[in-house]
Design a protein around this motif. Structure first.
Motif, PDB file in Angstrom:
ATOM      1  N   PRO A  11       1.033  -1.001   0.109  1.00  0.00           N
ATOM      2  CA  PRO A  11      -0.162  -0.037   0.190  1.00  0.00           C
ATOM      3  C   PRO A  11       0.917   1.482   0.118  1.00  0.00           C
ATOM      4  N   VAL A  12       0.570   2.122  -0.849  1.00  0.00           N
ATOM      5  CA  VAL A  12       1.169   3.301  -0.987  1.00  0.00           C
ATOM      6  C   VAL A  12       0.475   4.716  -1.545  1.00  0.00           C
ATOM      7  N   ALA A  13      -0.844   4.512  -0.764  1.00  0.00           N
ATOM      8  CA  ALA A  13      -1.868   5.359  -1.314  1.00  0.00           C
ATOM      9  C   ALA A  13      -2.049   6.460  -0.085  1.00  0.00           C
ATOM     10  N   GLY A  14      -1.345   6.343   0.924  1.00  0.00           N
ATOM     11  CA  GLY A  14      -1.705   7.542   2.030  1.00  0.00           C
ATOM     12  C   GLY A  14      -1.142   8.773   1.406  1.00  0.00           C
ATOM     13  N   HIS A  15      -1.769  10.114   2.229  1.00  0.00           N
ATOM     14  CA  HIS A  15      -1.612  11.167   2.045  1.00  0.00           C
ATOM     15  C   HIS A  15      -0.440  11.697   2.591  1.00  0.00           C
ATOM     16  N   ARG A  18       1.861  14.021   7.345  1.00  0.00           N
ATOM     17  CA  ARG A  18       3.006  14.344   8.489  1.00  0.00           C
ATOM     18  C   ARG A  18       4.340  14.786   7.828  1.00  0.00           C
ATOM     19  N   LYS A  28       5.449   9.974  -0.341  1.00  0.00           N
ATOM     20  CA  LYS A  28       6.261  10.031   0.767  1.00  0.00           C
ATOM     21  C   LYS A  28       7.294   8.539   0.401  1.00  0.00           C
ATOM     22  N   GLN A 105      -6.591   3.066  -4.823  1.00  0.00           N
ATOM     23  CA  GLN A 105      -7.522   3.318  -3.662  1.00  0.00           C
ATOM     24  C   GLN A 105      -7.970   4.632  -3.910  1.00  0.00           C
ATOM     25  N   LEU A 111      -5.505   2.305   6.031  1.00  0.00           N
ATOM     26  CA  LEU A 111      -4.570   1.084   5.400  1.00  0.00           C
ATOM     27  C   LEU A 111      -5.477  -0.171   5.579  1.00  0.00           C
ATOM     28  N   ALA A 114      -6.924   0.168   2.032  1.00  0.00           N
ATOM     29  CA  ALA A 114      -5.836  -0.028   1.029  1.00  0.00           C
ATOM     30  C   ALA A 114      -5.819  -1.574   0.747  1.00  0.00           C
ATOM     31  N   LEU A 131       4.444  -2.312   4.082  1.00  0.00           N
ATOM     32  CA  LEU A 131       4.026  -0.831   4.002  1.00  0.00           C
ATOM     33  C   LEU A 131       5.077  -0.278   3.005  1.00  0.00           C
ATOM     34  N   ASP A 133       6.147   2.428   3.155  1.00  0.00           N
ATOM     35  CA  ASP A 133       6.874   3.768   3.837  1.00  0.00           C
ATOM     36  C   ASP A 133       7.828   3.370   4.958  1.00  0.00           C
TER      37      ASP A 133
HETATM   38  P1  UTP Z   1       0.050   6.007   7.446  1.00  0.00           P
HETATM   39  O1  UTP Z   1      -0.518   5.156   8.584  1.00  0.00           O
HETATM   40  O2  UTP Z   1       1.481   6.782   7.864  1.00  0.00           O
HETATM   41  O3  UTP Z   1      -0.821   6.972   7.081  1.00  0.00           O
HETATM   42  O4  UTP Z   1       0.404   4.965   6.200  1.00  0.00           O
HETATM   43  P2  UTP Z   1      -0.610   8.169   5.692  1.00  0.00           P
HETATM   44  O5  UTP Z   1      -2.039   8.763   5.549  1.00  0.00           O
HETATM   45  O6  UTP Z   1       0.390   7.792   4.707  1.00  0.00           O
HETATM   46  O7  UTP Z   1       0.091   9.249   6.495  1.00  0.00           O
HETATM   47  P3  UTP Z   1      -0.194  10.509   7.246  1.00  0.00           P
HETATM   48  O8  UTP Z   1      -0.744   9.912   8.628  1.00  0.00           O
HETATM   49  O9  UTP Z   1      -1.178  11.334   6.550  1.00  0.00           O
HETATM   50  O10 UTP Z   1       1.187  11.202   7.585  1.00  0.00           O
HETATM   51  C1  UTP Z   1       1.122   3.729   6.219  1.00  0.00           C
HETATM   52  C2  UTP Z   1       1.045   2.980   4.912  1.00  0.00           C
HETATM   53  O11 UTP Z   1      -0.303   2.832   4.322  1.00  0.00           O
HETATM   54  C3  UTP Z   1      -0.332   3.280   3.236  1.00  0.00           C
HETATM   55  C4  UTP Z   1       0.665   4.637   3.096  1.00  0.00           C
HETATM   56  O12 UTP Z   1       0.748   4.946   1.718  1.00  0.00           O
HETATM   57  C5  UTP Z   1       1.715   3.837   3.916  1.00  0.00           C
HETATM   58  O13 UTP Z   1       2.681   3.552   3.091  1.00  0.00           O
HETATM   59  N1  UTP Z   1      -1.899   3.967   3.390  1.00  0.00           N
HETATM   60  C6  UTP Z   1      -2.423   4.493   4.437  1.00  0.00           C
HETATM   61  C7  UTP Z   1      -2.653   3.690   2.149  1.00  0.00           C
HETATM   62  O14 UTP Z   1      -2.146   3.175   1.105  1.00  0.00           O
HETATM   63  N2  UTP Z   1      -4.165   4.152   2.259  1.00  0.00           N
HETATM   64  C8  UTP Z   1      -4.396   4.884   3.331  1.00  0.00           C
HETATM   65  O15 UTP Z   1      -5.583   5.370   3.294  1.00  0.00           O
HETATM   66  C9  UTP Z   1      -3.579   4.974   4.437  1.00  0.00           C
END
Ligand code: UTP
Length: 294
Positions: A11-15, A18, A28, A105, A111, A114, A131, A133
């Motif tokens: 999973p690499v879809a998070g915002h 931070r 990131k 996603q 997560l 995702a 993960l 990141d």
């Molecule tokens: P994090 O829990 O660090 O969340 O994700 P995030 O949204 O990337 O970061 P913040 O909290 O906004 O700073 C852990 C891993 O899960 C992925 C992220 O890309 C990261 O590799 N992830 C997280 C998703 O793919 N989708 C999501 O909705 C959240």
């Protein structure tokens, strides 16, 4: 007998909020740590552990990840024709024996969500989740995923989770293991406690970004209620399965394979410095420079 596990979902879809502003328009997972972007270390680690099919769960502003793993014939030809063998060598990862797949996603709902996005493509096979990141071990020198897959198959587990021992005062930041009985390099997992207080923490073993799952995790994710911010947490789905009697195993990272979490600046800065200090060409000069600075 089931086929050996050779599929990982990354999973690499998070915002990555931070790490703003660095992550405003770049993932990131593409931030460099030393010489390589985070996600390249993740792929190298998985390849070392026998993974041959990799499904990225990506999202908006993440296309540079797809581009990074493409073969850039133009660049290869240019470097070859200009005799730049060293630089050419830096692109050898493009030729790695790995099949890449991508799904999106479409809304960042956590997560767990995702991982659920991978369900239509994974189907009814067991798989790894890594993960995107988090790097395990300096320069990704770790075979934790291979050990986890072996343990998963040997003990006929439904879930294997990697853990890292953290200082007592830091348990409040992580998902923490409640082991069944004694803990060694592996142990039976009774439950996971999300961000417990120091007093309540049942151990100092924090969830460390690598998992192996049977497809039962998808059924559990579908039954997981969204929590804070409407997010579906992977930890909650694991807890559902454990409560229903699924077999969970925890595996500890060794002292030579620390987890580098590229999710916040404190940990990102520390990771970058550690990798740069280990660089064969520039590490010693950097060490001298830092000594002068402090
Ligand atoms: P994090 O829990 O660090 O969340 O994700 P995030 O949204 O990337 O970061 P913040 O909290 O906004 O700073 C852990 C891993 O899960 C992925 C992220 O890309 C990261 O590799 N992830 C997280 C998703 O793919 N989708 C999501 O909705 C959240």
């Amino acid at each position: 007998m089931a086929d050996p596990i050779d599929l990982a979902v990354v999973p690499v879809a998070g915002h990555g909020t931070r790490l703003l502003p660095a992550t405003k328009s770049q993932p990131k997972e593409m931030l460099p740590v030393g010489r390589k972007p985070v996600v390249q270390y993740v792929v190298e680690e998985l390849a070392q552990s026998g993974i041959q099919r990799l499904l990225f769960v990506t999202g908006a502003s993440k296309t540079s990840i797809e581009n990074h793993f493409d073969i850039d014939e133009g660049l290869v030809t240019y470097l070859r024709e200009s005799g730049r063998e060293d630089e050419l060598q830096q692109l050898s990862f493009e030729r790695r024996r790995m099949e890449y797949f991508y799904t999106r996603q479409r809304r960042q709902l956590g997560l767990g969500h995702a991982v659920l996005c991978a369900k239509p493509l994974v189907g009814r096979q067991s798989f790894v989740v890594a993960l995107g990141d988090s790097i395990i071990g300096i320069n990704a020198k770790s075979d934790i995923v291979q050990r986890m897959v072996e343990q998963f198959e040997k003990s006929k587990a439904d879930i294997v989770v990697a853990f890292e021992e953290v200082p007592r005062e830091e348990v409040v930041r992580y998902g923490i293991a409640r082991p069944k009985g004694e803990t060694g390099s592996s142990f039976e997992l009774a439950d996971l406690i999300e961000k417990p207080s120091v007093e309540e923490a049942p151990s100092q073993l924090a969830v460390a970004a690598r998992y192996v799952f049977s497809p039962a995790i998808f059924d559990a994710l579908e039954r997981t209620e969204p929590g804070k911010g409407g997010e579906i947490q992977l930890t909650d789905a694991i807890r559902i399965l454990l409560k229903e009697g699924a077999k969970g195993i925890g595996m500890c990272l060794g002292p030579e394979e620390p987890r580098f979490d590229i999710g916040n600046y404190e940990s990102y800065f520390k990771s970058f410095v550690e990798f740069a200090l280990a660089d064969p060409d520039y590490g010693d000069a950097l060490r001298e420079h830092i000594r002068k600075l402090i």
